[in-house]
Design an enzyme around this catalytic site. Sequence first.
Site, PDB file in Angstrom:
ATOM      1  CE  LYS A 160      -6.326   5.398   0.053  1.00 22.31           C
ATOM      2  NZ  LYS A 160      -5.601   5.614  -1.171  1.00 22.31           N
ATOM      3  CG  ASP A 196      -3.217   3.490  -6.411  1.00 24.13           C
ATOM      4  OD1 ASP A 196      -4.123   2.694  -6.717  1.00 24.13           O
ATOM      5  OD2 ASP A 196      -2.797   3.605  -5.254  1.00 24.13           O
TER       6      ASP A 196
END
Length: 453
Positions: A160, A196
């Site tokens: 990312k 997550d």
Amino acid sequence: MGIIKDNTSKIREQCQELILSDKQIEEIMRRLLKEINRGLGKATQPEADIKCFITYVQDLPNGKEKGKFLALDLGGTNFRVLLIHLKDENDFEMLSKIYAIPQSIMLGSGTQLFDHIAECLANFMKEHSVYEEKLPLGFTFSFPLTQLGLTKGILARWTKGFNCSGVVGEDVVQLLKDAIARRGDVQIEICAILNDTTGTLMSCAWKNHNCRIGLIVGTGSNACYVEKVENCEMFDGPKDPKKEHVLINTEWGAFGDNGALDFVRTEYDREIDHFSINPGRQIQEKMISGMYMGELARLAIVKFTRAGLLFGGVGSDILFKRGQFFTKYVSEIESDKPGTYMYCRDVLDELGLEHATDEDCANVRYICECVSSRAAHLVSAGIAALINKMDEKSVTVGVDGSVYRFHPKFHDLMKAKIRQFVKPDISFDLMLSEDGSGRGAALVAAVACREAH
């Protein structure tokens, strides 16, 4: 009418390769399960595509967790700090603030990154008058981690757009502890590190004690589930006879990296992979997630336009440009009522295709439906395989992510397809996670504290 009909039938014929047959779904489930078992085995894990990382989370919330907890959620270009006050079952207060991470810090040193995070944490605690208290913290860190314990996680690689030096191969919990210690002004006890999907599962399990799977279908795709400790050869935590289960973070986006999905991949999938930043990696994710869904649809639309089957063979500069058909367009186009093309025309106008006919609109919608249904069916194959593997009578799946949240049919497509492939005596439910990764991190911390005291 003959020509129009002909174009439509040609497009439908060529879209067949995007539609998964029941036989193919059964084969996908078989291969996925085989790969998960390889990920759980000590001898096979290093070669397995689905790594099945042990999270060391062994206790789910029971609704009795109380108190104030901090959560830190780092997964992209900004991070959130949350203060969560659990009062009694289903009653909680949550305050949160989003902090940016400047590009210079994303590409700087690890020390700079963690000092920045610690400073934001301290400011947040001042703002909310908990500066003097010693609070437990749950840390959601959504980058590939090898966990060595509930509070020990080694960064495998940055993704990312991050590239902070001195962090890969290090324990990120220790780096955060060091940064907090360097300040010397706040007292924080880091109780857990998680990703997550684990946060999503924990967040849903607090409200629904049947929750056994956490699923993300957003920019990326991943799932975690509850596994028996005896099946996890990589588990090296303390063996407690009262704790028979542990959460497994599958990292299933990498399924297919060894060619296991080649039998259902299309030219569009191969092109997306070829032009991606990580060719040959995360093959399943590239067939499912929001990062790629719009581009899959665009590639098919371009192919049919160039073949003269769409828009009278006349495309536009925007249509022919990579990445310009956004995934949200797929959701918008499929939100039109049958036989109407209001959203579809809005999208096509934005792409410079004002000359589209109603037939073109119908065909574009059909292409979008093929792409999104395939994604939903691939996810469903994975979830059905996990539910059957766990073999519990009733399971809730906690789900988060933009594709699941915003696509008008994703939930219904998944529900129908999972039902078809789950053992008939098992009941299941899909539950949208409200704010999974934040509240989930606080809950992992809360459960860890409940166990420790």
